[in-house]
Enzyme design. Sequence first.
Site, short mmCIF file in Angstrom:
data_model
loop_
_atom_site.label_atom_id
_atom_site.label_comp_id
_atom_site.label_asym_id
_atom_site.label_seq_id
_atom_site.Cartn_x
_atom_site.Cartn_y
_atom_site.Cartn_z
N PRO A 1 38.08 37.97 42.08
CA PRO A 1 37.36 39.17 41.78
C PRO A 1 36.35 38.56 40.52
O PRO A 1 36.88 38.32 39.60
CB PRO A 1 38.49 40.25 41.30
CG PRO A 1 39.47 39.35 40.83
CD PRO A 1 39.77 38.22 41.65
N ASP B 1 36.72 42.60 38.95
CA ASP B 1 37.53 42.42 37.87
C ASP B 1 36.82 43.11 36.94
O ASP B 1 35.72 43.11 36.66
CB ASP B 1 37.31 40.96 37.42
CG ASP B 1 38.51 40.47 36.55
OD1 ASP B 1 39.35 41.25 36.16
OD2 ASP B 1 38.73 39.22 36.46
N TRP C 1 43.63 37.78 32.85
CA TRP C 1 43.94 36.80 33.97
C TRP C 1 45.24 37.02 34.56
O TRP C 1 45.41 36.65 35.73
CB TRP C 1 44.01 35.31 33.36
CG TRP C 1 42.61 34.82 32.88
CD1 TRP C 1 42.20 34.50 31.76
CD2 TRP C 1 41.80 34.16 33.61
NE1 TRP C 1 40.94 34.02 31.54
CE2 TRP C 1 40.83 33.65 33.00
CE3 TRP C 1 41.71 33.77 35.23
CZ2 TRP C 1 39.64 33.11 33.57
CZ3 TRP C 1 40.63 33.32 35.62
CH2 TRP C 1 39.36 32.71 34.80
N GLN D 1 38.15 27.14 38.05
CA GLN D 1 39.34 27.90 38.07
C GLN D 1 40.74 27.25 38.22
O GLN D 1 41.75 27.93 38.39
CB GLN D 1 39.23 28.87 39.39
CG GLN D 1 38.17 29.76 39.21
CD GLN D 1 38.20 30.68 38.07
OE1 GLN D 1 39.23 31.31 37.74
NE2 GLN D 1 37.07 31.11 37.62
N TRP E 1 42.16 31.06 37.60
CA TRP E 1 42.69 31.95 38.63
C TRP E 1 43.95 31.14 39.42
O TRP E 1 44.75 31.83 39.83
CB TRP E 1 41.45 32.32 39.55
CG TRP E 1 42.10 33.33 40.66
CD1 TRP E 1 42.77 34.70 40.19
CD2 TRP E 1 41.71 33.58 41.90
NE1 TRP E 1 42.87 35.16 41.15
CE2 TRP E 1 42.24 34.54 42.66
CE3 TRP E 1 41.14 32.53 42.88
CZ2 TRP E 1 42.31 34.94 43.76
CZ3 TRP E 1 41.07 33.03 44.26
CH2 TRP E 1 41.61 34.29 44.54
N LYS F 1 23.35 23.20 32.31
CA LYS F 1 23.75 24.27 32.86
C LYS F 1 22.59 25.57 32.84
O LYS F 1 21.71 25.57 32.40
CB LYS F 1 24.51 24.99 31.53
CG LYS F 1 26.13 24.39 31.74
CD LYS F 1 27.09 25.05 30.69
CE LYS F 1 27.52 26.58 31.21
NZ LYS F 1 28.40 27.15 30.26
N LYS G 1 19.89 31.66 31.77
CA LYS G 1 18.76 32.65 31.88
C LYS G 1 17.80 32.60 30.57
O LYS G 1 16.50 32.86 30.71
CB LYS G 1 19.36 34.03 31.49
CG LYS G 1 20.22 34.42 32.76
CD LYS G 1 20.96 35.99 32.51
CE LYS G 1 21.93 36.15 33.57
NZ LYS G 1 22.52 37.65 33.42
#
Length: 1203
Positions: free
Chosen positions: A47, A86, A527, A563, A567, A600, A603
Amino acid sequence: MVQQVPENINFPAEEEKILQFWSEFNCFQECLKQSKHKPKFTFYDGPPFATGLPHYGHILAGTIKDIVTRYAHQSGFHVDRRFGWDCHGLPVEYEIDKTLGIRGPEDVAKMGIVEYNNQCRAIVMRYSTEWKSTVTRLGRWIDFDNDYKTLYPQFMESVWWVFKQLYDKGLVYRGVKVMPFSTACNTPLSNFESHQNYKDVQDPSVFVTFPLEEDENVSLVAWTTTPWTLPSNLALCVNPDMQYVKIKDVIRGKLLILMEARLPALYKLETDYEVLERFPGSCLKGKKYRPLFDYFVQCKENGAFTVLTDSYVREEEGTGVVHQAPYFGADDYRVCMDFSIIQKDSPPICPVDASGCFTAEVTDFTGQYVKDADKNIIRTLKEEGRLLVASTFTHSYPFCWRSDTPLIYKAVPSWFVRVEHMVDQLLKNNDLCYWVPEFVREKRFGNWLKDARDWAISRNRYWGTPIPLWVSDDFEEVVCIGSMAELEELSGAKVSDLHRESIDHLTIPSRCGKGVLRRISEVFDCWFESGSMPYAQVHYPFENKREFDDAFPADFIAEGIDQTRGWFYTLLVLATALFGQPPFRNVIVNGLVLASDGQKMSKRKKNYPDPLSIIHKYGADALRLYLINSPVVRAENLRFKEEGVRDVLKDVLLPWYNAYRFFIQNVLRLQKEEEMEFLYNENTVKESANVTDRWVLSCMQSLVGFFETEMAAYRLYTVVPRLVKFVDVLTNWYVRMNRRRLKGENGVEDCVMALETLFSVLLSLCRLMAPYTPFLTELMYQNLKLLIDPGSVQDKDTLSIHYLMLPHVREELIDKNTESAVSRMQSVIELGRVIRDRKTIPIKYPLKEIVVIHQDPEALNEIKSLEKYIIEELNVRKVTLSTDKNKYGIRLRAEPDHMVLGKRLKGAFRAVMTAIKQLSSEELERFQETGTIVVEGHELHEEDIRLMYTFDQTAGGTTQYEAHSDAQALVLLDVTPEQSMVDEGVAREVINRIQKLRKKLKGSDLEITLTRGSSPPGPACAYVNLNICTNGSEQGGVLLLENPKGDNRLDLLKLKSVITSIFGIKNTELAVLHGETEIRNQTDLLSLSGKTLRVAAGSAPAVVDGPGSALCRYINLQLLNSGPQECVKGTVGTLLLENPPGQNGLTHQGLLYEAAKVFGLRSRKLKLFLNETQTDEITEEIPMKTLNMKTVYVSVLPTTADI
């Protein structure tokens, strides 16, 4: 009836139409209905938070998931695809805190949890509409209507059930643990969260003295980069086995103790100190010292302010004496516990609140934020005479992944799940999972599991699933609730929601006479919720128990490599603790998508194009293929470049579409001209005798077999390159070689056979590619299916290509011998094309002979069988096959790669270079076979040496041939011109231009007049025309590659520099292309003379036909009565009268200056003439444009030195 296909296609617009088609017929839901009773393929969707917009990382993972789940459906499985959200945790709370200016728990208390959580609930789905829009536009089929959200009461109830199972197994405990702590978010973070955002920072570096009680003239020296922890110091620690020294500081006159190996940390010169004594660290154990501050002097009764020993103290940093603040460091806590300086039940010495500010216990710095207090603490130490050295230290430090503020390490009361005891079981279950790529399982994830620590699952926050523990005031009585029904039963209240505002007020009567039990204030780490999603998304075990038990573990999951500590980890920990098995069978791990500069994506920096703008510009299929056909699917990083998406469109999707369009054109032609309806029936189609038909059908079936094997192994990164390569095989080989057959020029029967072959391949390719490019395959299929004989259709529903099952291998069509023969033929043709390009001989001009040399007679027989295609594709009169290269006087010679070897070998390069040039042909042939050779003691490889074929005149070699080779064959092409062949080439050129005119005028009648005459001479020097595209604008121009002829030749670097200078291009990385091929450093630019080059910064201009002559006006120069100077040798040159066209025109004065510059005669006076006899002088009155394409004769006036 089959529809005519337009010549031009707007991929994004066509994709929008397909989306409407899918929506109109509800195709995704129809798929699920059709497969309802088929075997289940279980997929878990990790999610995302909807508080931010989807980025390329989400798009990449979503594409991988969509491909695999589409493939599973089309392989005969039922695949439920539910989208998940999430909704809890720091990402949401941080947004609210920022918006409302909330700085700590006090602000929330004033506002009230009810209002705070209402604010959180309001923004949880802030961008859900954008998410649905982007995911749908990408072509991903996933169920948004039947989604799961972590805030649903049913989801939260299952999370409670998970926790209760752990609690009942004795895996939950409350403890004080030093943990990464976010002062901005007022909460501890788990270890894996703290590892997600490291930055290089500059911190204070201080060396502090600790005088011994037994002799205050002698001080231990400790080092720290966190001065704010010094007020909480309770001990010092040394390594018992390392050597320590007592020294006299010559400059300061002080007696100090530190590790001998760390003396260089304090002293640059050995003369700065005198060693008085040496001893092991164990000798310091138990020694008492004077505290830095008296805030916690009462701890002395428990043994504080003592030297302790532990092997964690290292010799790589500091002084070998580590200051111990047990509630601000994990090792400090452990060591002080071991020596009973602190007890589990003793009040923590932790004078820092949740916002990172000193509490009242530290009287001198109360209320100061710890990082801000560093400078004040250092000043105090200096005033007290306890500061030895203060400087700064740059190191990597963890930051909060959400607030981007520095973390501190701080002891907090937390609830933990025991993990350390089950590390072996975690590793065992991990071994049962299939990871792609494999190294992630063994290395990154496996190493993380080996060091797994107990998991702190509690957060001192508000918006989350409350931990279902009701406790007495003394924590002696604890009740764990596992369901809403259980809470209703014990509290006597009706429960419909499980958030804090709905249950915090509920109490449970004590069974031990302790009054009432109240819920603890903490909520779950989010988590924990996402790790519980396999159970919570189906409200297990309260509903769907049998369905879950049958479908667990999942067949497939996919997420990014970050992850492995998120996750993937929480899924494995909970599944292992609950059921003793892994939560998934197969997992694909993708790398990170970075900006084009390797940074990276940001924005703020705006260093990447908006994903939706890319989709609207190039289409989702192009973006999907670009991402999947990149290193990112192998868990490596990808530097996202818009040009890459454009190239997929141009090099893969457009040629594929054009092959489909060509097929439809000829089906319609067959209907119109022969009045024959084309219908394809796989069961009645005849076997073709044509070798290219058999070859392309065999290649298609080999591809299907490869696809089945690799997709079953989840290796998407091997599948796409083969799919892309096959599109090239289909468009640039099969269609190209069979154009006449497909147009019916060899008769109707042969035409139908070719069309049936092409239809079979196009349909199979669409079915195979459907999971990867769902839009284009649907577009083609909707037209192609009209050509299928209804009697041969076995599928129940053929409305969409995504309803069809994937094709299975038809072994009877695979012919490896034919594939091998055609591969050899392709190799010969490609080698011949390279030679033509190198000698700039267009394919329209026929050549006399191609000689193919191969050591294997069987290979030559295969090439012989396909000789007619070589003759046609290379436009040669004759193919000669031979196994004897000596007959043609050919030998190998080698040239070193100066850049590669020069950098590596440095001083030895000259000797190696000489030796490389002297290698014999036999030695180089062995090098060709093995790929390595030792020269002057250095092992060299293929990238170090360039091999070339030369003709040995003494051995009978001849210059009529030009040679080129690859690993398969050596090809010689007879490049000697012959008038009849030149005439034929000119005729073809004329026909080609007439055809282009016809196309341009759309079939209008043409009146053609052919004239014969001498064309004006071109520029005397080699030149190229330029088509330059920068900053969205295009311009043309000309560049001379030499001037005078034979001198001042440009290489690629100089060429780019000159372009930048002449055409005013600033601070831009240029790409120079000839046709579709980018020019590299090793390209011989002179071989491109007369061609048009495309120069791009950003998106390249479209390929255009060159004008056949120089774009700009020019004159040729002939030096008459003097030799050139300034190291120039040539006497013939060229000047451009303008550049770009119509700009920067030369004046008469400029003409004199530039002519002098060309021949190195800048110090001499010149006169210019239109004839060699120097009677027709060029004066200022003559217009420059009248000189265009003429030869100007340059006369140098004599000086007295010449007389």
